[in-house]
Write a protein that holds these residues in place. Structure first.
Motif, PDB file in Angstrom:
ATOM      1  N   SER A 115       1.105  -1.234   0.365  1.00  0.00           N
ATOM      2  CA  SER A 115      -0.213  -0.050   0.291  1.00  0.00           C
ATOM      3  C   SER A 115       0.623   1.149   0.098  1.00  0.00           C
ATOM      4  O   SER A 115       1.623   1.654   0.507  1.00  0.00           O
ATOM      5  CB  SER A 115      -0.748  -0.160   0.901  1.00  0.00           C
ATOM      6  OG  SER A 115      -1.555   0.978   1.506  1.00  0.00           O
ATOM      7  N   CYS A 128      -5.698   3.382  -6.586  1.00  0.00           N
ATOM      8  CA  CYS A 128      -6.771   2.984  -6.135  1.00  0.00           C
ATOM      9  C   CYS A 128      -7.103   3.181  -4.362  1.00  0.00           C
ATOM     10  O   CYS A 128      -6.590   3.785  -3.516  1.00  0.00           O
ATOM     11  CB  CYS A 128      -5.908   1.664  -5.761  1.00  0.00           C
ATOM     12  SG  CYS A 128      -6.724   0.055  -4.785  1.00  0.00           S
ATOM     13  N   TRP A 130      -8.631   1.488  -2.127  1.00  0.00           N
ATOM     14  CA  TRP A 130      -9.431   0.594  -1.265  1.00  0.00           C
ATOM     15  C   TRP A 130      -8.866   0.984   0.264  1.00  0.00           C
ATOM     16  O   TRP A 130      -8.029   1.135  -0.065  1.00  0.00           O
ATOM     17  CB  TRP A 130      -8.762  -0.936  -1.658  1.00  0.00           C
ATOM     18  CG  TRP A 130      -9.307  -2.009  -0.932  1.00  0.00           C
ATOM     19  CD1 TRP A 130      -8.404  -2.314   0.378  1.00  0.00           C
ATOM     20  CD2 TRP A 130     -10.309  -2.477  -1.342  1.00  0.00           C
ATOM     21  NE1 TRP A 130      -9.013  -3.576   1.046  1.00  0.00           N
ATOM     22  CE2 TRP A 130      -9.741  -3.177   0.204  1.00  0.00           C
ATOM     23  CE3 TRP A 130     -11.017  -3.114  -1.919  1.00  0.00           C
ATOM     24  CZ2 TRP A 130     -11.274  -4.896  -0.012  1.00  0.00           C
ATOM     25  CZ3 TRP A 130     -11.987  -4.000  -2.374  1.00  0.00           C
ATOM     26  CH2 TRP A 130     -11.954  -4.811  -0.701  1.00  0.00           C
ATOM     27  N   ASN A 132      -8.147   0.848   3.735  1.00  0.00           N
ATOM     28  CA  ASN A 132      -7.311  -0.100   5.117  1.00  0.00           C
ATOM     29  C   ASN A 132      -7.744   0.805   6.541  1.00  0.00           C
ATOM     30  O   ASN A 132      -7.102   1.857   6.702  1.00  0.00           O
ATOM     31  CB  ASN A 132      -5.942  -0.166   4.357  1.00  0.00           C
ATOM     32  CG  ASN A 132      -5.964  -0.394   3.533  1.00  0.00           C
ATOM     33  OD1 ASN A 132      -6.157  -1.823   3.029  1.00  0.00           O
ATOM     34  ND2 ASN A 132      -4.668  -0.327   2.713  1.00  0.00           N
ATOM     35  N   CYS A 143      -5.338   2.610  -0.053  1.00  0.00           N
ATOM     36  CA  CYS A 143      -3.942   1.642  -0.645  1.00  0.00           C
ATOM     37  C   CYS A 143      -3.352   2.927  -2.055  1.00  0.00           C
ATOM     38  O   CYS A 143      -2.061   2.167  -1.416  1.00  0.00           O
ATOM     39  CB  CYS A 143      -4.351   0.591  -2.111  1.00  0.00           C
ATOM     40  SG  CYS A 143      -3.443  -0.553  -2.922  1.00  0.00           S
ATOM     41  N   TYR A 153     -10.305   0.478  -7.994  1.00  0.00           N
ATOM     42  CA  TYR A 153      -9.436   0.010  -7.509  1.00  0.00           C
ATOM     43  C   TYR A 153      -8.107  -1.234  -8.488  1.00  0.00           C
ATOM     44  O   TYR A 153      -8.164  -0.921  -9.748  1.00  0.00           O
ATOM     45  CB  TYR A 153     -10.241  -1.902  -7.097  1.00  0.00           C
ATOM     46  CG  TYR A 153     -11.348  -0.906  -5.906  1.00  0.00           C
ATOM     47  CD1 TYR A 153     -10.819  -0.112  -4.900  1.00  0.00           C
ATOM     48  CD2 TYR A 153     -12.824  -1.643  -5.881  1.00  0.00           C
ATOM     49  CE1 TYR A 153     -12.673  -0.078  -4.060  1.00  0.00           C
ATOM     50  CE2 TYR A 153     -13.576  -1.180  -5.452  1.00  0.00           C
ATOM     51  CZ  TYR A 153     -13.310  -0.248  -4.680  1.00  0.00           C
ATOM     52  OH  TYR A 153     -14.436   0.049  -3.745  1.00  0.00           O
ATOM     53  N   HIS A 157      -7.238  -5.447  -5.981  1.00  0.00           N
ATOM     54  CA  HIS A 157      -8.346  -5.473  -4.821  1.00  0.00           C
ATOM     55  C   HIS A 157     -10.039  -5.311  -6.129  1.00  0.00           C
ATOM     56  O   HIS A 157     -10.799  -5.734  -5.199  1.00  0.00           O
ATOM     57  CB  HIS A 157      -8.048  -3.787  -4.264  1.00  0.00           C
ATOM     58  CG  HIS A 157      -7.473  -3.429  -2.936  1.00  0.00           C
ATOM     59  ND1 HIS A 157      -6.580  -2.890  -2.969  1.00  0.00           N
ATOM     60  CD2 HIS A 157      -7.249  -4.218  -1.961  1.00  0.00           C
ATOM     61  CE1 HIS A 157      -5.608  -3.045  -2.198  1.00  0.00           C
ATOM     62  NE2 HIS A 157      -6.274  -3.781  -1.181  1.00  0.00           N
TER      63      HIS A 157
END
Length: 172
Positions: A115, A128, A130, A132, A143, A153, A157
């Protein structure tokens, strides 16, 4: 609608004769099919299963005294029925314990990206998105790797987020 003793006796008689709840409701009048079913359950009347084979006819002996009464058709026909107690319409019978099956996707060519730990204000249309971690914690980040042009994504992902329909059905 009140269930008088007379109506309850009529219900018991019609139920024993094999009439359906709808037919009984029509004969009683002023009562619904569901009300008949509810009363049958409260009275704990035996439920009637469907015949598994064609009804077998048996001759019933008539009294030798000749009382002049004819035997009703329902009394002269013997049916093969299953009986059960209680509400068993939705109950299922299983021969063995179910076996849980887990289908795993092959782990070919799967590379977990490192990441870039971007914050919300650092994201753009090519990163991306996504998430976390917990959004309420200070360690929360996205990400941030390069995303495909068709979605928000990165390749890794996107495989997690967008599973084929056949795999979703199997996992249920």
């Amino acid at each position: 609608m009140n269930w008088t003793d007379e109506r309850v006796e009529t219900l018991r008689k019609l139920w024993a004769e094999g009439l359906s709840a709808s037919q009984i409701a029509a004969q009683l009048g002023g009562v619904s099919r569901n009300a008949v079913i509810g009363k049958v359950h409260r009275l704990k009347l035996s439920s009637r299963g469907r015949a598994t084979a064609a009804p077998a006819r048996q001759k019933k002996a008539t009294p030798a005294s000749g009382g002049g009464k004819s035997v009703s058709r329902a009394a002269s026909v013997s049916r093969s029925v299953t009986t059960s107690i209680g509400a068993t319409a939705l109950q299922q019978q299983f021969d063995a314990e179910p076996v849980a099956r887990h289908y795993l996707r092959p782990v070919e060519n799967v590379v977990v990206p490192i990441s870039r730990r971007l914050q919300l204000v650092q994201l753009n249309e090519r990163t991306c998105k996504w998430p976390n971690g917990d959004p309420l914690s200070e360690d929360f980040h996205f990400c941030g790797n390069d995303s495909a042009e068709s979605g928000p994504y990165c390749t890794y992902h996107a495989k997690i987020a967008f599973q084929p329909a056949s795999e979703r059905r199997r996992s249920r």
